[in-house]
Design a protein around this motif. Structure first.
Motif, PDB file in Angstrom:
ATOM      1  N   PRO A  92     -10.360  -2.075 -13.679  1.00  0.00           N
ATOM      2  CA  PRO A  92     -11.010  -1.833 -12.384  1.00  0.00           C
ATOM      3  C   PRO A  92     -11.855  -0.568 -12.370  1.00  0.00           C
ATOM      4  N   SER A  93     -11.483   0.418 -13.197  1.00  0.00           N
ATOM      5  CA  SER A  93     -12.295   1.637 -13.293  1.00  0.00           C
ATOM      6  C   SER A  93     -13.649   1.325 -13.909  1.00  0.00           C
ATOM      7  N   ARG A  94     -13.661   0.521 -14.954  1.00  0.00           N
ATOM      8  CA  ARG A  94     -14.909   0.171 -15.626  1.00  0.00           C
ATOM      9  C   ARG A  94     -15.781  -0.741 -14.760  1.00  0.00           C
ATOM     10  N   CYS A  95     -15.144  -1.682 -14.043  1.00  0.00           N
ATOM     11  CA  CYS A  95     -15.912  -2.549 -13.145  1.00  0.00           C
ATOM     12  C   CYS A  95     -16.509  -1.742 -11.995  1.00  0.00           C
ATOM     13  N   SER A  96     -15.785  -0.727 -11.544  1.00  0.00           N
ATOM     14  CA  SER A  96     -16.319   0.164 -10.519  1.00  0.00           C
ATOM     15  C   SER A  96     -17.510   0.944 -11.052  1.00  0.00           C
ATOM     16  N   ALA A 108     -12.833  -7.068  -8.366  1.00  0.00           N
ATOM     17  CA  ALA A 108     -11.986  -6.859  -9.554  1.00  0.00           C
ATOM     18  C   ALA A 108     -11.201  -5.557  -9.364  1.00  0.00           C
ATOM     19  N   PRO A 109     -10.338  -5.501  -8.332  1.00  0.00           N
ATOM     20  CA  PRO A 109      -9.688  -4.239  -7.986  1.00  0.00           C
ATOM     21  C   PRO A 109      -8.411  -3.953  -8.753  1.00  0.00           C
ATOM     22  N   GLU A 110      -7.961  -4.919  -9.564  1.00  0.00           N
ATOM     23  CA  GLU A 110      -6.684  -4.763 -10.249  1.00  0.00           C
ATOM     24  C   GLU A 110      -6.869  -4.872 -11.756  1.00  0.00           C
ATOM     25  N   LEU A 111      -5.864  -4.380 -12.468  1.00  0.00           N
ATOM     26  CA  LEU A 111      -5.895  -4.422 -13.929  1.00  0.00           C
ATOM     27  C   LEU A 111      -6.010  -5.864 -14.424  1.00  0.00           C
ATOM     28  N   HIS A 112      -6.865  -6.078 -15.433  1.00  0.00           N
ATOM     29  CA  HIS A 112      -7.083  -7.376 -16.077  1.00  0.00           C
ATOM     30  C   HIS A 112      -7.785  -8.387 -15.165  1.00  0.00           C
ATOM     31  N   THR A 113      -8.383  -7.924 -14.061  1.00  0.00           N
ATOM     32  CA  THR A 113      -9.180  -8.808 -13.214  1.00  0.00           C
ATOM     33  C   THR A 113     -10.624  -8.747 -13.679  1.00  0.00           C
ATOM     34  N   ARG A 114     -11.231  -9.917 -13.873  1.00  0.00           N
ATOM     35  CA  ARG A 114     -12.607  -9.964 -14.361  1.00  0.00           C
ATOM     36  C   ARG A 114     -13.600  -9.747 -13.225  1.00  0.00           C
ATOM     37  N   LEU A 115     -14.693  -9.087 -13.547  1.00  0.00           N
ATOM     38  CA  LEU A 115     -15.754  -8.863 -12.568  1.00  0.00           C
ATOM     39  C   LEU A 115     -16.373 -10.201 -12.169  1.00  0.00           C
ATOM     40  N   LYS A 138     -14.667  -0.866 -26.381  1.00  0.00           N
ATOM     41  CA  LYS A 138     -13.867  -1.551 -25.369  1.00  0.00           C
ATOM     42  C   LYS A 138     -14.768  -2.088 -24.252  1.00  0.00           C
ATOM     43  N   HIS A 139     -14.554  -3.330 -23.880  1.00  0.00           N
ATOM     44  CA  HIS A 139     -15.349  -3.981 -22.839  1.00  0.00           C
ATOM     45  C   HIS A 139     -14.530  -4.041 -21.557  1.00  0.00           C
ATOM     46  N   HIS A 140     -13.634  -5.007 -21.467  1.00  0.00           N
ATOM     47  CA  HIS A 140     -12.612  -5.086 -20.428  1.00  0.00           C
ATOM     48  C   HIS A 140     -13.171  -5.306 -19.030  1.00  0.00           C
ATOM     49  N   MET A 141     -14.381  -5.884 -18.918  1.00  0.00           N
ATOM     50  CA  MET A 141     -14.949  -6.136 -17.598  1.00  0.00           C
ATOM     51  C   MET A 141     -15.188  -7.621 -17.348  1.00  0.00           C
ATOM     52  N   GLY A 142     -15.112  -8.451 -18.385  1.00  0.00           N
ATOM     53  CA  GLY A 142     -15.369  -9.872 -18.224  1.00  0.00           C
ATOM     54  C   GLY A 142     -16.802 -10.243 -18.564  1.00  0.00           C
ATOM     55  N   ASP A 335     -18.595  15.571   0.277  1.00  0.00           N
ATOM     56  CA  ASP A 335     -17.480  16.353   0.817  1.00  0.00           C
ATOM     57  C   ASP A 335     -16.121  15.732   0.492  1.00  0.00           C
ATOM     58  N   PHE A 336     -16.114  14.448   0.149  1.00  0.00           N
ATOM     59  CA  PHE A 336     -14.864  13.746  -0.115  1.00  0.00           C
ATOM     60  C   PHE A 336     -15.025  12.840  -1.332  1.00  0.00           C
ATOM     61  N   ALA A 337     -13.930  12.635  -2.040  1.00  0.00           N
ATOM     62  CA  ALA A 337     -13.872  11.627  -3.101  1.00  0.00           C
ATOM     63  C   ALA A 337     -12.666  10.742  -2.826  1.00  0.00           C
ATOM     64  N   PHE A 338     -12.839   9.457  -2.986  1.00  0.00           N
ATOM     65  CA  PHE A 338     -11.825   8.473  -2.597  1.00  0.00           C
ATOM     66  C   PHE A 338     -11.318   7.756  -3.843  1.00  0.00           C
ATOM     67  N   ALA A 339      -9.987   7.711  -4.002  1.00  0.00           N
ATOM     68  CA  ALA A 339      -9.379   6.954  -5.099  1.00  0.00           C
ATOM     69  C   ALA A 339      -8.355   5.988  -4.518  1.00  0.00           C
ATOM     70  N   GLU A 340      -8.131   4.888  -5.200  1.00  0.00           N
ATOM     71  CA  GLU A 340      -7.247   3.846  -4.665  1.00  0.00           C
ATOM     72  C   GLU A 340      -6.297   3.300  -5.727  1.00  0.00           C
ATOM     73  N   HIS A 341      -5.217   2.694  -5.254  1.00  0.00           N
ATOM     74  CA  HIS A 341      -4.220   2.072  -6.134  1.00  0.00           C
ATOM     75  C   HIS A 341      -3.958   0.671  -5.584  1.00  0.00           C
ATOM     76  N   ASN A 342      -4.152  -0.333  -6.437  1.00  0.00           N
ATOM     77  CA  ASN A 342      -4.078  -1.723  -5.959  1.00  0.00           C
ATOM     78  C   ASN A 342      -3.041  -2.583  -6.672  1.00  0.00           C
ATOM     79  N   TRP A 343      -2.388  -2.068  -7.688  1.00  0.00           N
ATOM     80  CA  TRP A 343      -1.596  -2.958  -8.554  1.00  0.00           C
ATOM     81  C   TRP A 343      -0.232  -2.388  -8.795  1.00  0.00           C
TER      82      TRP A 343
END
Length: 343
Positions: A92-96, A108-115, A138-142, A335-343
């Protein structure tokens, strides 16, 4: 002698021919100007590492890490001390990153989810603008990320970096280029080779949130070996840029997809999981400096690279350009940076 009608016809012919000549000349000049503009556009190498926390490089204060090439690039370029990822997990980091969108907006917000299909891919915009684009490692985006890269390599060697210098050397010489070089370092399982130092477990500084025992120390020692391997190939890339005489025409960006693969780091939203090393180096175009300016790495790098290439970011991208910070390290772009956890 020509009659009046023939004279008019001849005059129209001469004027028409002159106009065609002028239009042709202007077209040639415009083509030359465009070609010159293409030649003047900078190149880009995006070196994305796998599972490395910012504090594990010498230039970020680690007393043990041997990263001399990156330390030198950080000293001669800009080192970002507040660069945060949108998520702390590989795919999800690479797809982002490739879309310039937050993970919950990529599909593709979760690990191993294809774009999913249909996303705007900013490296593809570079390709359409005349850049030679390629991905190695490493590819890992689909598969739906593939249109951005006419050339895709799985990489070579334990860290997948061994074909990067040959790709840089054998690239088309009549185009500016963008290389997405994605290492497998420092991802488990560890693989030791002769391109990086082997660390003594007794010299390792164990973070306070890990158990300080012999197994932890050995684990960290092997991890540091792979961190140093990314440094080795950063140095090899720089040597090749110097050999070709294009170091000053090429932006080199070093970052991670998430933090080190240890408890409280990778897949977590602590600083050890989402704070990324970020070094941007281009001698002559970037003055040496250090910045505390806040960065949302995955969404901000795309607009930055597009602006440096003379292109406009797509309206679907959710980040901001860091060019003001490259020009003045004291500048603030968010002014802000946003990080998320989905899995």
């Amino acid at each position: 002698l020509l009659r009046r009608g023939n004279c008019l016809h001849l005059r129209h012919f001469v004027l028409g021919s002159a106009m065609k000549f002028l239009l042709s000349t202007f077209a040639c000049l415009a083509a030359l100007l465009c070609w010159s503009s293409a030649d003047d556009r900078p190149n880009f190498i995006l070196f994305i590492t796998d599972d490395i926390s910012a504090e594990d490089l010498g230039c970020y204060g680690d007393p043990v890490a041997k990263t001399p090439h990156l330390d030198q690039m950080a000293a001669e370029g800009i080192r970002f001390t507040n660069a945060y990822l949108t998520i702390s997990s590989c795919s999800p980091s690479r797809c982002s990153l490739i879309t310039g969108r937050y993970p919950h907006n990529t599909g593709a917000p979760e690990l191993h989810t294809r774009l999913p299909e249909g996303h705007y891919l900013w490296p593809e915009a570079l390709k359409k603008a005349g850049y030679h684009t390629a991905l190695s490692g490493k590819h890992h985006m689909g598969d739906h990320a593939d249109p951005a890269f006419p050339r895709i390599s799985k990489g070579k060697g334990p860290g997948k970096e061994a074909d990067w210098v040959p790709m840089l050397r054998d690239r088309p010489k009549d185009q500016p280029f963008f290389f997405w070089f994605a290492s497998m370092d420092a991802h488990r399982d560890w693989q030791i080779d002769d391109t990086a130092p082997v660390y003594n477990p007794e010299e390792i500084k164990v973070p306070p949130y890990l158990i300080d025992g012999p197994l932890t120390r050995q684990d960290l020692a092997d991890y540091y070996h792979e961190v140093s391997r990314t440094d080795h190939f950063a140095g090899e890339i720089r040597k090749e840029l110097q050999r070709q005489g294009i170091e000053g025409d090429t932006y080199f960006l070093y970052l991670a997809d998430n933090g080190r693969p240890f408890p409280r780091c990778k897949v977590r939203l602590y600083e050890s999981g989402i704070r990324s090393p970020l070094i941007i180096f281009c001698p002559g175009r970037i003055a040496p400096g250090e910045t505390e300016s806040l960065v949302s790495v995955n969404v901000d790098l795309g607009p930055t690279i597009l602006q440096l290439a003379g292109l406009e970011p797509d309206e679907r991208m959710q980040g901001v350009s860091l060019v003001p910070v490259l020009e003045d390290p004291s500048a603030t772009v968010r002014d802000f940076a946003f990080a998320e956890h989905n899995w």
